[in-house]
Enzyme design. Structure first.
Site, mmCIF file in Angstrom:
data_model
loop_
_atom_site.group_PDB
_atom_site.id
_atom_site.type_symbol
_atom_site.label_atom_id
_atom_site.label_comp_id
_atom_site.label_asym_id
_atom_site.label_seq_id
_atom_site.Cartn_x
_atom_site.Cartn_y
_atom_site.Cartn_z
ATOM 1 N N LYS A 123 0.831 -1.209 0.000
ATOM 2 C CA LYS A 123 0.000 0.000 0.000
ATOM 3 C C LYS A 123 0.863 1.255 0.000
ATOM 4 O O LYS A 123 0.609 2.194 -0.771
ATOM 5 C CB LYS A 123 -0.924 0.009 1.227
ATOM 6 C CG LYS A 123 -1.942 1.145 1.208
ATOM 7 C CD LYS A 123 -2.315 1.633 2.597
ATOM 8 C CE LYS A 123 -1.275 2.578 3.135
ATOM 9 N NZ LYS A 123 -1.665 3.255 4.381
ATOM 10 N N ASP A 141 -6.305 0.811 1.604
ATOM 11 C CA ASP A 141 -6.196 0.890 3.061
ATOM 12 C C ASP A 141 -7.480 0.363 3.674
ATOM 13 O O ASP A 141 -8.319 -0.231 2.993
ATOM 14 C CB ASP A 141 -5.902 2.328 3.494
ATOM 15 C CG ASP A 141 -7.082 3.263 3.255
ATOM 16 O OD1 ASP A 141 -8.055 2.863 2.556
ATOM 17 O OD2 ASP A 141 -7.055 4.390 3.778
#
Length: 211
Positions: A123, A141
């Site tokens: 991420k 997320d």
């Protein structure tokens, strides 16, 4: 699970675009390096709390060399207001060391190299690639993991599964801004505890899938 059609996905993206044509990261940064550190610090913390800490830190140390000169014990006072600050201090010192030893102090521009840095997962790498260089990555997320299946934009129960579904389904024309639109939507509208469905610009098209 009910999924949005291709036409409905375009409608969703066009509505986001009309509302916010040029979304930006809420993290404050002045270089690829300061963004990278800010994203590492933002894990399980709010962007607001990270910005408060980094405003003071970056006045003193805004490069790998300067942060290394602080050392772990010198870094901690700047970031101890952020959750998990001890492990994050280790990660930041480690990534500074590796940037200098392996990448001549320059933040690399590919996911594999970014993910070789301490504290940098998929991420975080995707955020840096998207925000700094405009690459069409999809950082997933907790907000995106929660809202994208609910809306019907993506399938999956893991960050990478949702990422792959979003990349496959969202037209390339929207990919530079899509993750910003979605994270802001999850942060301020489609919240976990009290989603604002009555004022949501997607309320008529959202599939309202249950987790």
């Amino acid at each position: 699970m009910n999924l949005l059609t291709d036409d409905e996905i375009i409608t969703v993206m066009e509505r986001f675009k009309a509302q916010n044509p040029e979304p930006k990261s809420e993290l404050e940064y002045s270089s690829p390096f300061t963004l990278l550190v800010a994203v590492v610090l933002s894990a399980q913390a709010t962007d607001k709390s990270v910005n408060i800490a980094t405003r003071k830190l970056y006045k003193v140390a805004d490069s790998p060399e300067k942060i290394l000169a602080l050392g772990e014990e010198g870094l901690i006072p700047y970031i101890q207001s952020i959750g998990l600050y001890k492990s994050k201090a280790r990660h930041v010192i480690g990534l500074c060391q590796k940037l200098l030893s392996d990448f001549a102090g320059v933040v690399p521009r590919d996911r594999e190299s970014l993910m070789s840095l301490p504290g940098v997962g998929r991420k975080t790498a995707n955020v840096v690639l998207n925000v700094v260089w405009g690459e069409h990555t999809m950082p997933v997320d907790t907000h995106l993991l929660r809202i994208c299946p609910k809306i019907g934009l993506a399938e999956g129960s893991t960050p990478q599964a949702v990422e792959e579904s979003l990349v496959a389904r969202i037209p390339d024309a929207y990919m530079q801004h899509a993750h910003h639109w979605l994270i802001l939507h999850g942060r301020y509208v489609c919240t976990a505890l009290a989603p604002k469905c009555n004022t949501c610009l997607l309320s008529d098209i959202c599939k309202h899938n249950e987790p």
